[in-house]
Write a protein that holds these residues in place. Structure first.
Motif, PDB file in Angstrom:
ATOM      1  N   LYS A  11     -20.991 -55.162   8.969  1.00  0.00           N
ATOM      2  CA  LYS A  11     -20.602 -53.842   8.440  1.00  0.00           C
ATOM      3  C   LYS A  11     -19.509 -53.199   9.296  1.00  0.00           C
ATOM      4  CE  LYS A  11     -22.400 -52.597   4.681  1.00  0.00           C
ATOM      5  NZ  LYS A  11     -21.373 -52.241   3.671  1.00  0.00           N
ATOM      6  N   LEU A  12     -19.654 -53.304  10.626  1.00  0.00           N
ATOM      7  CA  LEU A  12     -18.634 -52.716  11.510  1.00  0.00           C
ATOM      8  C   LEU A  12     -17.268 -53.354  11.235  1.00  0.00           C
ATOM      9  CD1 LEU A  12     -20.596 -52.501  14.916  1.00  0.00           C
ATOM     10  CD2 LEU A  12     -19.716 -50.556  13.614  1.00  0.00           C
ATOM     11  N   ILE A  13     -17.275 -54.684  11.045  1.00  0.00           N
ATOM     12  CA  ILE A  13     -16.017 -55.393  10.796  1.00  0.00           C
ATOM     13  C   ILE A  13     -15.455 -54.994   9.427  1.00  0.00           C
ATOM     14  CG2 ILE A  13     -14.903 -57.696  10.570  1.00  0.00           C
ATOM     15  CD1 ILE A  13     -16.006 -57.329  13.412  1.00  0.00           C
ATOM     16  N   GLU A  14     -16.334 -55.034   8.398  1.00  0.00           N
ATOM     17  CA  GLU A  14     -15.894 -54.672   7.035  1.00  0.00           C
ATOM     18  C   GLU A  14     -15.279 -53.276   7.003  1.00  0.00           C
ATOM     19  OE1 GLU A  14     -19.252 -57.049   4.421  1.00  0.00           O
ATOM     20  OE2 GLU A  14     -19.231 -54.859   4.352  1.00  0.00           O
ATOM     21  N   ASN A  15     -15.876 -52.372   7.779  1.00  0.00           N
ATOM     22  CA  ASN A  15     -15.414 -50.975   7.765  1.00  0.00           C
ATOM     23  C   ASN A  15     -14.217 -50.733   8.679  1.00  0.00           C
ATOM     24  OD1 ASN A  15     -17.350 -50.049   5.933  1.00  0.00           O
ATOM     25  ND2 ASN A  15     -18.879 -49.765   7.526  1.00  0.00           N
ATOM     26  N   GLY A  16     -13.730 -51.776   9.327  1.00  0.00           N
ATOM     27  CA  GLY A  16     -12.569 -51.618  10.215  1.00  0.00           C
ATOM     28  C   GLY A  16     -12.895 -50.832  11.472  1.00  0.00           C
ATOM     29  N   SER A  17     -14.125 -50.935  11.948  1.00  0.00           N
ATOM     30  CA  SER A  17     -14.535 -50.150  13.121  1.00  0.00           C
ATOM     31  C   SER A  17     -14.229 -50.835  14.451  1.00  0.00           C
ATOM     32  CB  SER A  17     -16.043 -49.848  13.065  1.00  0.00           C
ATOM     33  OG  SER A  17     -16.307 -48.920  12.046  1.00  0.00           O
TER      34      SER A  17
END
Ligand SMILES: O=P(O)(O)OC[C@H]1O[C@H](OP(=O)(O)OP(=O)(O)O)[C@H](O)[C@@H]1O
Ligand SMILES: O=C(O)c1cc(=O)[nH]c(=O)[nH]1
Length: 181
Positions: A11-17
């Motif tokens: 999720k962190l990666i998908e959200n560009g975090s």
């Protein structure tokens, strides 16, 4: 738990975090990466995932808490999400007292309850420590600190020294490892 960690990384990666570049951190330290957990905290799926993970970690560590404490800004969506998931009330500390209206630096009440502190990121741990100290000054008990990502730059030792449980959902080294997998 490993599966939850992998979901958080995804999720962190998908959200560009997870960002790479030159960053100045809250402590003044410089870093070649930044974990913009706040960006992911605008995503309802991430809020659900994190609050479920935090509740599970608190239960695993037998943190029998009555209330949740946080400091603006990053801790607020976390405290709200965990409050809904756990059905426990929360309090918020302001970074600075307001000069008008209700001027307290505390939103909510402390009446001797047992708290968990929630935080989005820990680097030196000083921001989360300020919450711990302010809860204790007002007569609350702090059972532990729950954080989404610990950057492994000193926070763990800060809380170990105080005898307070320190429980990251994810360490920066795990984030880097799983993000490559
Ligand atoms: O462990 P530390 O060295 O204290 O660093 C971590 C703190 O820094 C960030 O907040 P920031 O100061 O950027 O404020 P914000 O939440 O208002 O964006 C983060 O949300 C933590 O609160
Ligand atoms: O230390 C910080 O200020 C910090 C680091 C980081 O990776 N992410 C964040 O939100 N704050």
């Amino acid at each position: 738990m490993d599966e939850l960690k992998r979901e958080i990384v995804k999720k962190l990666i998908e959200n560009g975090s997870l960002k790479f570049g030159e960053f100045v951190l809250s402590s003044g330290k410089k870093s070649s990466y930044y974990v913009d957990v706040k960006k992911s905290l605008t995503d309802p799926d991430f809020l659900t995932l994190i609050s479920k993970t935090m509740l599970r970690l608190a239960e695993d560590c037998r943190l029998n808490f009555d209330k949740i404490a946080c400091i603006e800004l990053g801790g607020v969506p976390l405290a709200v999400a965990l409050s809904i998931t756990s059905n426990k009330p929360y309090i918020i500390f302001r970074k600075k007292k307001k000069e008008y209206g209700v001027t307290s630096d505390l939103i909510g009440e402390i009446n001797g309850e047992r708290f968990v502190v929630v935080e989005d990121v820990t680097t030196t741990g000083s921001s989360a420590l300020s919450v711990v100290e302010r809860v204790m000054e007002r007569g609350g008990k702090v059972l532990g600190v729950l954080v989404v990502v610990d950057r492994e730059e000193g926070a763990e030792d800060v809380f170990k020294e105080k005898g307070i449980g320190f429980i990251p959902c994810l360490k920066a080294s795990e984030l880097m490892k799983y993000s490559k997998a």
